[in-house]
Motif scaffolding. Sequence first.
Motif, PDB file in Angstrom:
ATOM      1  N   ALA A   1      52.294  75.653  28.352  1.00 53.23           N
ATOM      2  CA  ALA A   1      52.893  74.318  28.336  1.00 53.23           C
ATOM      3  C   ALA A   1      51.891  73.285  27.846  1.00 53.23           C
ATOM      4  N   ARG A   2      50.617  73.428  28.249  1.00 55.55           N
ATOM      5  CA  ARG A   2      49.587  72.498  27.782  1.00 55.55           C
ATOM      6  C   ARG A   2      49.374  72.639  26.293  1.00 55.55           C
ATOM      7  N   THR A   3      49.379  73.880  25.796  1.00 59.19           N
ATOM      8  CA  THR A   3      49.204  74.114  24.366  1.00 59.19           C
ATOM      9  C   THR A   3      50.351  73.503  23.573  1.00 59.19           C
ATOM     10  N   ALA A   4      51.585  73.698  24.063  1.00 55.36           N
ATOM     11  CA  ALA A   4      52.756  73.138  23.381  1.00 55.36           C
ATOM     12  C   ALA A   4      52.719  71.618  23.400  1.00 55.36           C
ATOM     13  N   SER A   5      52.261  71.043  24.515  1.00 53.51           N
ATOM     14  CA  SER A   5      52.187  69.588  24.630  1.00 53.51           C
ATOM     15  C   SER A   5      51.200  69.001  23.632  1.00 53.51           C
ATOM     16  N   ARG A   6      50.078  69.715  23.397  1.00 55.62           N
ATOM     17  CA  ARG A   6      49.101  69.225  22.421  1.00 55.62           C
ATOM     18  C   ARG A   6      49.659  69.281  21.001  1.00 55.62           C
ATOM     19  N   ARG A   7      50.483  70.306  20.734  1.00 55.37           N
ATOM     20  CA  ARG A   7      51.081  70.419  19.391  1.00 55.37           C
ATOM     21  C   ARG A   7      52.150  69.356  19.178  1.00 55.37           C
ATOM     22  N   ASP A   8      52.935  69.084  20.227  1.00 55.16           N
ATOM     23  CA  ASP A   8      54.075  68.168  20.113  1.00 55.16           C
ATOM     24  C   ASP A   8      53.933  67.062  21.150  1.00 55.16           C
ATOM     25  N   PRO A   9      53.543  65.857  20.774  1.00 55.51           N
ATOM     26  CA  PRO A   9      53.366  64.770  21.738  1.00 55.51           C
ATOM     27  C   PRO A   9      54.631  64.409  22.492  1.00 55.51           C
ATOM     28  N   ASP A  10      55.801  64.799  21.957  1.00 57.61           N
ATOM     29  CA  ASP A  10      57.055  64.462  22.633  1.00 57.61           C
ATOM     30  C   ASP A  10      57.447  65.477  23.684  1.00 57.61           C
ATOM     31  N   THR A  11      56.669  66.570  23.819  1.00 59.68           N
ATOM     32  CA  THR A  11      57.005  67.583  24.819  1.00 59.68           C
ATOM     33  C   THR A  11      56.867  66.989  26.212  1.00 59.68           C
ATOM     34  N   ARG A  12      57.851  67.223  27.028  1.00 61.33           N
ATOM     35  CA  ARG A  12      57.825  66.719  28.393  1.00 61.33           C
ATOM     36  C   ARG A  12      58.235  67.833  29.329  1.00 61.33           C
ATOM     37  N   GLY A  13      57.575  67.907  30.490  1.00 56.81           N
ATOM     38  CA  GLY A  13      57.974  68.852  31.511  1.00 56.81           C
ATOM     39  C   GLY A  13      58.730  68.137  32.609  1.00 56.81           C
ATOM     40  N   SER A  14      59.155  68.905  33.615  1.00 54.22           N
ATOM     41  CA  SER A  14      59.820  68.320  34.771  1.00 54.22           C
ATOM     42  C   SER A  14      58.799  67.595  35.606  1.00 54.22           C
ATOM     43  N   HIS A  15      59.221  66.539  36.265  1.00 55.43           N
ATOM     44  CA  HIS A  15      58.306  65.803  37.121  1.00 55.43           C
ATOM     45  C   HIS A  15      59.043  65.320  38.344  1.00 55.43           C
ATOM     46  N   ALA A  16      58.269  64.997  39.363  1.00 59.16           N
ATOM     47  CA  ALA A  16      58.888  64.540  40.617  1.00 59.16           C
ATOM     48  C   ALA A  16      59.523  63.189  40.409  1.00 59.16           C
ATOM     49  N   ALA A  17      60.747  63.024  40.923  1.00 63.38           N
ATOM     50  CA  ALA A  17      61.448  61.757  40.782  1.00 63.38           C
ATOM     51  C   ALA A  17      60.943  60.739  41.787  1.00 63.38           C
TER      52      ALA A  17
ATOM     53  N   CYS B   1      82.221  74.545  48.353  1.00 61.21           N
ATOM     54  CA  CYS B   1      80.968  75.139  47.883  1.00 61.21           C
ATOM     55  C   CYS B   1      80.449  76.126  48.932  1.00 61.21           C
ATOM     56  N   ASP B   2      79.475  76.937  48.546  1.00 55.13           N
ATOM     57  CA  ASP B   2      78.909  77.931  49.457  1.00 55.13           C
ATOM     58  C   ASP B   2      77.694  77.408  50.218  1.00 55.13           C
ATOM     59  N   ALA B   3      76.902  76.583  49.557  1.00 58.59           N
ATOM     60  CA  ALA B   3      75.671  76.100  50.180  1.00 58.59           C
ATOM     61  C   ALA B   3      75.320  74.719  49.663  1.00 58.59           C
ATOM     62  N   VAL B   4      74.765  73.901  50.545  1.00 57.36           N
ATOM     63  CA  VAL B   4      74.207  72.594  50.187  1.00 57.36           C
ATOM     64  C   VAL B   4      72.721  72.634  50.493  1.00 57.36           C
ATOM     65  N   VAL B   5      71.913  72.208  49.527  1.00 55.58           N
ATOM     66  CA  VAL B   5      70.463  72.089  49.742  1.00 55.58           C
ATOM     67  C   VAL B   5      70.113  70.642  49.449  1.00 55.58           C
ATOM     68  N   ASN B   6      69.974  69.835  50.511  1.00 56.73           N
ATOM     69  CA  ASN B   6      69.749  68.398  50.342  1.00 56.73           C
ATOM     70  C   ASN B   6      68.268  68.106  50.205  1.00 56.73           C
ATOM     71  N   LEU B   7      67.881  67.597  49.026  1.00 55.69           N
ATOM     72  CA  LEU B   7      66.486  67.293  48.716  1.00 55.69           C
ATOM     73  C   LEU B   7      66.247  65.795  48.565  1.00 55.69           C
ATOM     74  N   ALA B   8      67.257  64.984  48.842  1.00 57.62           N
ATOM     75  CA  ALA B   8      67.187  63.558  48.530  1.00 57.62           C
ATOM     76  C   ALA B   8      66.176  62.833  49.409  1.00 57.62           C
ATOM     77  N   GLY B   9      65.480  61.901  48.802  1.00 57.01           N
ATOM     78  CA  GLY B   9      64.524  61.070  49.524  1.00 57.01           C
ATOM     79  C   GLY B   9      63.520  60.472  48.568  1.00 57.01           C
ATOM     80  N   ARG B  10      63.096  59.253  48.857  1.00 60.86           N
ATOM     81  CA  ARG B  10      62.121  58.582  48.006  1.00 60.86           C
ATOM     82  C   ARG B  10      60.826  59.387  47.962  1.00 60.86           C
ATOM     83  N   SER B  11      60.212  59.494  46.786  1.00 55.71           N
ATOM     84  CA  SER B  11      58.987  60.265  46.628  1.00 55.71           C
ATOM     85  C   SER B  11      57.882  59.750  47.561  1.00 55.71           C
TER      86      SER B  11
END
Length: 329
Positions: free
Chosen positions: A313-329, A57-67
Amino acid sequence: MKVVLPGGTGQVGAILDRALTAAGHEVTVLTRHPRRAHDLGWDGVTLGPWAAVIDGCDAVVNLAGRSVSCRYTPENLRAMMDSRVDSARVVGEAIAAAARPPRVWLQMSTATVYAHRFDAAHDEATGVIGGTEPGVPDYWAYSVEIARNWERAQADAPTPATRKVALRSAMVMSPDRGGVFDVLSRLTRLGLGGPVAGGAQYVSWIHDEDFVRAVEFLIARDDLEGPVNLSSPGPLPHRDFMRTLRAAWGVPVGLPATRWMAELGAFALRSDTELLFKSRRVVPGRLRAAGFTFSYPEWESAATSLARRARPARTASRRDPDTRGSHAA
């Protein structure tokens, strides 16, 4: 370019994954719970078949760690330490064993490594490492020790053919669901976006687009290694930070919170008050000296941009209760 993102399923990982993939790069995410075609399983502790994607690979970006968005109990603090140190160590082992090691290894770190301070800003050359400040909770020193050990695990790895950069990142602001900006925005829209504990403590931050651009800049620049602050050049006191956020959302007032009220709120959110009370006044000395230009150097333009992106995104979420965005793990 082939990029490997260990721990790339959290908020910051999702930001990089989206941006790098959209730019045409081949991204592999190392995760304990692989679900997508470009996910690969690992445990963050031991070498395994996943190490093959590091080779070539060309690059590693290590982001691992408990929130860090949790209560700072002894158990959680130990999990924060172990998950960061173990993942950095095993990434180093994979790079050391590679026949074709990556050109660069960016290792996530944190601006929390610097001391609680009001009087001056921390850059990489003159910044004061924390852990011995008078009058702060003892466990704040452990947070600094986590950061120091995290960086040491990378620095000690025997990877002479791979350039190493420790990303001392401030809070990455994006409209993704569950991220810092999302949480603060929800409180603001509820009328709770006032200063906390007087609001004199500094907030350091970076817009997600500048974070991505800084990562790309550091991958491309062969002359930069060691600790680099990933923070906007415009840290500001919490009271001003929240006033500007209220303006971005068109909310005229925000109730202030005393220290004990903030402690109750943090407990309810299963978070910790260090994230609110510690004064993080960090500036990007090395990035600016190297010629990096921020698209969002000041919080006013950044908050306006983020709120504008969050509204659809907020407008779409109100229209569709199943809409989900990305969140911190």
